[in-house]
Design a protein around this motif. Structure first.
Motif, PDB file in Angstrom:
ATOM      1  N   PRO A 114       0.686  -1.184   0.229  1.00 42.82           N
ATOM      2  CA  PRO A 114      -0.198   0.044   0.090  1.00 42.82           C
ATOM      3  C   PRO A 114       0.684   1.173   0.012  1.00 42.82           C
ATOM      4  O   PRO A 114       1.670   1.385   0.720  1.00 42.82           O
ATOM      5  CB  PRO A 114      -0.953  -0.140   1.303  1.00 42.82           C
ATOM      6  N   HIS A 116       0.539   5.341   0.118  1.00 42.39           N
ATOM      7  CA  HIS A 116      -0.268   6.441   0.306  1.00 42.39           C
ATOM      8  C   HIS A 116       0.399   7.281   1.637  1.00 42.39           C
ATOM      9  O   HIS A 116       1.467   6.744   2.231  1.00 42.39           O
ATOM     10  CB  HIS A 116      -1.815   5.649   1.050  1.00 42.39           C
ATOM     11  N   ASN A 117       0.118   8.428   1.541  1.00 43.21           N
ATOM     12  CA  ASN A 117       0.672   9.509   2.397  1.00 43.21           C
ATOM     13  C   ASN A 117       0.258   9.238   3.844  1.00 43.21           C
ATOM     14  O   ASN A 117      -0.863   8.751   4.159  1.00 43.21           O
ATOM     15  CB  ASN A 117       0.041  10.732   2.126  1.00 43.21           C
ATOM     16  N   ASP A 129      -2.531   7.349  -3.194  1.00 39.70           N
ATOM     17  CA  ASP A 129      -3.172   6.089  -2.426  1.00 39.70           C
ATOM     18  C   ASP A 129      -3.303   5.220  -3.653  1.00 39.70           C
ATOM     19  O   ASP A 129      -4.127   4.987  -4.192  1.00 39.70           O
ATOM     20  CB  ASP A 129      -4.408   6.547  -2.116  1.00 39.70           C
ATOM     21  N   ARG A 180     -11.388  -0.350  -6.042  1.00 44.45           N
ATOM     22  CA  ARG A 180     -10.638   0.318  -6.979  1.00 44.45           C
ATOM     23  C   ARG A 180     -11.019  -0.147  -8.490  1.00 44.45           C
ATOM     24  O   ARG A 180     -11.667  -0.886  -8.776  1.00 44.45           O
ATOM     25  CB  ARG A 180      -9.235  -0.485  -6.813  1.00 44.45           C
ATOM     26  N   GLN A 232      -1.197  10.620  -8.342  1.00 38.40           N
ATOM     27  CA  GLN A 232      -2.411  10.452  -7.778  1.00 38.40           C
ATOM     28  C   GLN A 232      -3.295   9.693  -8.872  1.00 38.40           C
ATOM     29  O   GLN A 232      -4.498   9.368  -8.448  1.00 38.40           O
ATOM     30  CB  GLN A 232      -2.885  11.942  -7.515  1.00 38.40           C
ATOM     31  N   GLU A 235      -4.350   3.727  -9.270  1.00 40.43           N
ATOM     32  CA  GLU A 235      -5.256   3.092  -7.985  1.00 40.43           C
ATOM     33  C   GLU A 235      -4.501   1.705  -7.739  1.00 40.43           C
ATOM     34  O   GLU A 235      -4.335   1.402  -6.434  1.00 40.43           O
ATOM     35  CB  GLU A 235      -6.669   2.587  -8.564  1.00 40.43           C
ATOM     36  N   VAL A 255       6.064   9.022  -0.873  1.00 36.84           N
ATOM     37  CA  VAL A 255       5.230   9.604   0.160  1.00 36.84           C
ATOM     38  C   VAL A 255       5.996   9.501   1.428  1.00 36.84           C
ATOM     39  O   VAL A 255       5.252   9.475   2.478  1.00 36.84           O
ATOM     40  CB  VAL A 255       4.353   8.370   0.292  1.00 36.84           C
ATOM     41  N   THR A 261       5.052   2.577   4.529  1.00 40.42           N
ATOM     42  CA  THR A 261       4.374   1.631   3.789  1.00 40.42           C
ATOM     43  C   THR A 261       4.791   0.166   4.395  1.00 40.42           C
ATOM     44  O   THR A 261       5.624   0.160   5.300  1.00 40.42           O
ATOM     45  CB  THR A 261       5.093   1.470   2.171  1.00 40.42           C
TER      46      THR A 261
END
Length: 349
Positions: A114, A116-117, A129, A180, A232, A235, A255, A261
């Motif tokens: 994964p 993501h921020n 994300d 997603r 961004q 997905e 990120v 992560t």
């Protein structure tokens, strides 16, 4: 077994690889206790720490326990002290990479990261994300190579239909479960027309079973350009072993680094939640490590166990501490010990 928070108690195999993994384990144990999560750890040593205790680096009993249980939480396995680097001119002085051998022995075939921020961790991008899937059984990482004549080395890229179909089915199944809408296949089929061509063909074959998900493909070099321009937009990314390895680190860099992560490695009936960073206590002194590389996969474990409320409590507490910015370990801009950082998270729970 007794129930906690409405969820039955569940045994999880904890694989301890040594070094700062020991500090990470203590941190996770304290957080799980504070959140009253329904997990009971059975600890197994592997890698360097197992050797130091007179055990095999990859004990058969550990693999048997994981297969029986189906779930494991794992720190990074450290290599023995004082080994050199391999060369093309003779036998390698480095033993088999324990982390790679561990995955192979268990039959793990895909790793999901994964990306993501994480609030409070500085990064060049916001709103990132995506899920990155990496096939981990073949490609150049089979290490099938030989020296034809002195000065000429040949390496083989292995791609099989069966492995590709299994891998893409997992990627699309996960995309569907997580809502997603797009999956990108990452390849170099414009050059490797047979190997990556097969990979790409299998992708579109599996995609037909998921009509609600848009299937797209992207050449790996363009993927790198797109990731550092507008990450961004993605997905789900699905890539072979080599490209997936490179993109995993690139994704983490987007990120804020390895503190943001986790790795979730999948096999048939087996899932291993793995810290992507580990080091020896010679490199990072005791109680000075960042526990986030193990906390994040531990949160993913809780979600999959059905303990979503406990996972959310820990996640929100972590984010609150990071946003406050007063208590951080050295690698993320502070001076706090592992214990103090964990104390701060528990205080927010």
């Amino acid at each position: 077994m007794t129930a906690t928070l409405g969820v039955p108690m569940r045994k999880v195999i904890f694989v301890q690889g040594g070094g700062l993994g020991q500090d990470q384990e203590l941190s996770v144990r304290r957080l799980f206790a504070a959140a009253k999560v329904p997990v009971e750890f059975e600890v197994h040593l592997a890698g360097r720490i197992a050797l130091e205790h007179g055990k095999d680096a990859l004990p058969k009993a550990t693999f048997d326990a994981i297969r029986e249980c189906g779930l494991a939480l794992k720190t990074k396995l450290l290599q023995p002290k004082g080994v050199g680097m391999p060369t093309a001119h003779g036998p390698s002085s480095v033993p088999t990479n324990y982390n790679v051998a561990f995955r192979r022995q268990l039959g793990l075939f895909a790793s999901m990261r994964p990306v993501h921020n994480l609030p409070g961790i500085a990064s060049r991008f916001t709103g990132v994300d995506f899920l990155l899937f990496r096939e981990i059984t073949e490609d150049l990482y089979t290490a099938s190579e030989h020296e034809i004549v002195p000065g000429v080395v040949q390496s083989f890229k292995i791609v099989t239909e069966a492995a590709c179909l299994r891998f893409f089915k997992l990627a699309f199944d996960t995309a569907r479960k997580r809502g997603r809408k797009t999956v990108h296949c990452i390849h170099k089929a414009n050059i490797l027309k047979m190997a990556d061509g097969l990979f790409l063909e299998c992708f579109y074959r599996v995609a037909k079973e998921y009509p609600e998900i848009a299937a797209k493909d992207l050449i790996v070099d363009n993927t790198c350009n797109q990731l550092v321009s507008r990450p961004q937009q993605f997905e789900v990314l699905a890539a072979g072993n080599l490209y997936g390895d490179l993109l995993s680190d690139l994704g983490a860099g987007l990120v804020g680094g390895v503190s943001t992560t986790a790795a979730i490695n999948k096999g048939n009936g087996t899932t291993v939640y793995e810290a992507v960073y580990g080091a020896s206590h010679e490199a990072v002194p005791p109680d000075m490590s960042n526990p986030l590389p193990l906390i994040l996969p531990a949160i993913e474990l809780l979600k999959d166990l059905g303990a979503a409320e406990a996972a959310a409590r820990i996640q929100k507490a972590v984010e609150a501490v990071l946003l406050e910015g007063r208590t951080r370990t050295r690698d993320i801009g502070g001076t706090a010990t592992t214990t103090a950082f964990t104390d701060a998270i528990i205080g927010r729970m």
